[in-house]
Design an enzyme around this catalytic site. Structure first.
Site, PDB file in Angstrom:
ATOM      1  N   GLU A 187       0.737  -1.152   0.034  1.00 35.34           N
ATOM      2  CA  GLU A 187       0.199   0.185   0.033  1.00 35.34           C
ATOM      3  C   GLU A 187       0.832   1.274  -0.098  1.00 35.34           C
ATOM      4  O   GLU A 187       0.600   2.193  -0.743  1.00 35.34           O
ATOM      5  CB  GLU A 187      -1.070   0.123   1.291  1.00 35.34           C
ATOM      6  CG  GLU A 187      -2.052  -0.921   1.302  1.00 35.34           C
ATOM      7  CD  GLU A 187      -3.144  -0.348   2.148  1.00 35.34           C
ATOM      8  OE1 GLU A 187      -3.571   0.600   2.302  1.00 35.34           O
ATOM      9  OE2 GLU A 187      -3.573  -1.714   2.726  1.00 35.34           O
ATOM     10  N   SER A 251       6.815 -19.924   1.855  1.00 33.54           N
ATOM     11  CA  SER A 251       6.704 -21.094   2.716  1.00 33.54           C
ATOM     12  C   SER A 251       5.872 -22.294   1.954  1.00 33.54           C
ATOM     13  O   SER A 251       4.825 -22.081   1.025  1.00 33.54           O
ATOM     14  CB  SER A 251       5.980 -21.023   3.794  1.00 33.54           C
ATOM     15  OG  SER A 251       6.844 -20.010   4.758  1.00 33.54           O
ATOM     16  N   ASP A 326      -4.534  -2.293   7.002  1.00 34.61           N
ATOM     17  CA  ASP A 326      -5.123  -1.159   5.785  1.00 34.61           C
ATOM     18  C   ASP A 326      -4.589   0.161   6.625  1.00 34.61           C
ATOM     19  O   ASP A 326      -4.705   0.473   7.686  1.00 34.61           O
ATOM     20  CB  ASP A 326      -6.712  -0.928   5.855  1.00 34.61           C
ATOM     21  CG  ASP A 326      -7.261  -1.872   4.522  1.00 34.61           C
ATOM     22  OD1 ASP A 326      -6.572  -2.063   3.660  1.00 34.61           O
ATOM     23  OD2 ASP A 326      -8.377  -2.617   4.661  1.00 34.61           O
TER      24      ASP A 326
END
Length: 766
Positions: A187, A251, A326
């Site tokens: 972001e 992973s 967020d």
């Protein structure tokens, strides 16, 4: 042989430096007592601690309280400095021992409030889980009260370990959870590119979403256009975030039912890929009591087994890559004391943090918190005048009961109990795979996963005015899960695990590319029946599907010089095996890393994280190439010529330049580094199953399989596991690095709960 002689000589030099600088104390033993008897307050009954010749520990107790007490004690015996360092990181208390060079790191960590979150998490646990942690803490403190010999690091830094608390135990799990929730970085990167003047459509080209996910450009999305000052702020936030270990989207785990195995019993594999540490992140241990019997990998500083098996079930984990973070842009008041939320002014919650600095005065600062979380722009000193940003993250929820989930998993006996344990799980969101003695296999996505409003993709920061708050979380009953699928196997490798037509959005980015998932699936499908040997071969596979995708474009590179032409033909004849002995692997990765600088003028950095952007550029062209008035293939050809020229015809083997670095967290840049640091030749790349994340500047790797596990239900004690370095964090111990060569060569230890060779036995008595 010469390499080991050189290491010995360098190590002796380090010892001489220690002796000259510290005097006679270096000659004193720093190793703990591992044989005979020892008495400790707080024990209810005798406990037997047996150590195998490889350092693996077996704890046998008459009750769980004593068992966890002993686990705390043996973790402290072998990893006391590591545990001390980890809890200081989580609490932002490194400046107390390292001085002013750690102030900025402490500020970052105290701002996030990981230690406060750990204290809240302990409060949220049920009484049973608290009792486990309390017993573990008592074991650590019991060991400290016995006036034990301390590892060298304590003496070098003049530190004496203080008593442990429950928050000390839980804070490192908070740190790991934060590192595995990396969406904030994407972001902030997009927000920074907007601030540089790039259009959203161009950013979508540079940062393409996961395959088969269309870019969700929605006219209702409140795209915020930041200023140039915001770009510099994003750069500063990225640098601040470097104080925590970088996330890797790597992973693997997979599980096969009896219908796909030679024995007719289930097989389970797991290898979590995390940043390398010295000592190892993991500690191998077998915990046994009348109501508890589990073996596998534990984390020093935490009780229980994190990955392993008990006598009924086995489990493994990979990061889901769920979007559980967020960034919110706040409309701050003029006096900077609050922000506008739902058309009302809401004052910030503030707290004063103090950093104690060795040899200097204390430093204090104010942390601002909004309803979304910490105001992260406060992390940047002298930040430009921009709108503040806050981060909402599930791991900061005060009712985090994740530890209770692990304790319940350790004791689960079937799929029903395993699912029940997952109700406690909050963060970090993990793919848990499952197998049991009855032949059942399963997979469940764990964790608290947010539901966003339509138009909120989670890709960009949004306004923190109340309009774009989370709408709750995906109900536990609706989390993705599979049980005994008809194909007889389940794979997770940080790829898109959302079921078809799933009504919720878990993530839009996932783990970069699905190469590891695709390769594991290829290898499983290549054989009708598998055994432990073929599972091992899959886990160690280093064929690069990244190379497979780029090869058609390499074939068409416009090469001029004869030397480069010869190198290209050699590369095209290569099968893509990223072996440590392969010069072609070196040539391919060096070219890929150099070519990844293609959009650097726009982005300000190398773009190696996004191979799909580079593939699209070679396939269809790109504005970065058009600006140079050349095709992308021509630029790629020039890059290849330059790479070949630097080596001429003497291209080094991949393992020589791509070494796995196990550096001491504090002493690696001191004269003592040769005594502590280790490095070994290693293969692989970011997208191979046996991963070897590549540093774009040095070509070395610091992210590898931190633990490998193979569970065989046809004979549980024939299962296998390994981690790099060794069981002890004490450089004077024979178990400091005795597992490193085995791990490097792809060998394993046998995962025995009985019949092992006992090297030492210590009886703990009340």
């Amino acid at each position: 042989m010469l390499k080991w002689i050189k290491r010995l000589l360098i190590g002796l030099l380090g010892i001489i430096v220690l002796m000259v600088g510290g005097g006679y104390w270096f000659l004193q033993s720093t190793l703990p007592k591992v044989s005979g008897e020892a008495h400790f307050k707080g024990l209810l009954a005798p406990v037997t601690i047996s150590r195998e010749t490889n350092g693996v520990v077996h704890i046998r107790a008459e009750n769980e309280t004593d068992m966890f007490y002993a686990q705390g004690l043996i973790h402290a015996q072998d990893r006391l400095w590591q545990m001390e360092f980890q809890r200081r990181i989580g609490a932002g208390r490194l400046s107390e021992i390292l001085g002013n060079k750690a102030i900025e790191q402490d500020k970052f960590l105290k701002t996030w409030g990981f230690y406060r979150a750990a204290e809240q998490a302990y409060t949220a646990l049920n009484a049973e889980s608290k009792a486990v942690i309390d017993a573990y803490v008592a074991g650590i403190n019991g060991y400290l009260e016995s006036d034990p010999p301390l590892p060298i690091e304590f003496k070098l830094l003049g530190v004496k370990p203080a008593k442990w608390t429950p928050a000390d135990v839980l804070v490192w799990s908070k740190m790991m959870s934060f590192n595995l929730a990396g969406n904030r970085r994407a972001e902030l990167r997009r927000y920074g590119l907007l601030a540089k003047g790039l259009a959203e459509e161009r950013i979508a080209e540079l940062m393409p979403l996961y395959p088969k996910i269309a870019t969700p450009i929605d006219s209702t999305t409140p795209l915020i256009h930041p200023t140039t000052s915001d770009y510099h702020l994003m750069e500063a936030l990225w640098q601040a975030d470097a104080f925590t270990p970088p996330m890797t989207e790597a992973s693997n785990n997979w599980v096969l039912s009896g219908q796909r195995t030679v024995s007719g019993k289930a097989l389970l594999a797991n290898d979590p890929h995390l940043q390398m540490s010295n000592p190892s992140l993991w500690y191998l241990v077998h915990l046994s009591a009348p109501t508890y019997d589990a073996i596998g990998a534990s984390l020093p500083g935490l009780p229980c087994i994190v990955i392993g098996h008990n006598q009924a079930i086995a489990w493994g984990v990979t990061n889901v890559e769920a979007d559980v973070e967020d960034v919110y842009v706040l409309e701050e008041t003029e006096d900077k004391q609050g922000y506008v939320y739902q058309n009302e002014v809401v004052p910030y919650n503030t707290r004063t943090e103090t950093i104690k600095v060795k040899g200097e005065a204390d430093q204090t600062f104010i942390v601002k918190e909004s309803r979304y979380g910490v105001v992260i722009t406060e992390l940047v000193a002298d930040a430009p005048k921009t709108k503040p940003l806050a981060l909402r993250w599930t791991g900061h929820d005060p009712d985090d009961t994740t530890f209770s989930a692990y304790y319940a998993i350790n004791k689960a006996k079937n799929w029903t109990e395993f699912n029940a344990a997952m109700r406690y799980y909050i963060a970090p969101s993990q793919n848990f795979i499952y197998a049991d003695t009855a032949g059942n296999i399963g997979h469940i996505v764990s964790g608290r996963l947010p539901i966003r409003k339509a138009g909120h993709s989670g890709l960009y920061p949004v306004l923190g005015n109340g309009d774009w708050d989370w709408q709750g979380f995906i109900p536990f009953e609706e989390l993705p899960r599979r049980y005994n699928p008809p194909e007889g196997y389940i794979i997770t490798a940080n790829h898109n695990i959302s079921p078809e037509n799933y009504p919720y959005t878990i993530s839009l980015e996932w783990g970069g590319e699905p190469y590891r998932y695709e390769r594991i699936k290829q290898l499983i499908d290549a054989k009708e029946k598998h055994d432990l040997s073929s599972m091992r071969a899959i886990q160690l596979d280093q064929l690069s599907l990244l190379y497979t995708d780029f090869r058609p474009y390499l074939q068409n590179l416009p090469i001029i010089s004869p030397t480069a032409q010869a190198a290209l033909q050699r590369l095209l004849a290569w099968k893509g095996e990223m072996s440590p002995t392969s010069p072609e692997a070196t040539l391919f990765i060096a070219w890929y890393m150099a070519f990844s600088h293609l959009p650097q003028t726009e982005t300000g950095e190398s773009w190696f994280f996004y191979p799909r952007y580079l593939l699209n550029a070679l396939k269809s062209g790109d504005s970065a190439c058009a600006q140079q008035k050349r095709t992308c293939l021509e630029i790629a050809g020039d890059v290849f010529e330059t790479v070949v020229k630097q080596w001429s015809t003497d291209i080094p083997k991949w393992g020589l330049v791509h070494q796995a670095m196990f550096n001491h967290p504090i002493l690696t840049h001191t004269p003592l580094a040769p005594l502590f640091d280790r490095q070994v030749d290693f293969g692989g790349e970011r997208f191979t199953v046996n991963v070897g994340w590549v540093n774009p500047e040095t070509l070395k790797t610091t992210h590898v399989p931190s633990y490998r596990q193979l569970i065989d239900f046809s004979q549980l004690d024939n299962s296998a596991y390994i981690h790099p370095m060794g069981q002890s964090g004490n450089v004077m111990s024979s178990h400091f690095d005795d597992l490193l060569a085995l791990w490097q060569k792809g060998e394993y230890l046998t995962m025995q709960t009985k019949g092992y060779t006992e090297a030492n036995k210590l009886i703990l008595k009340p």
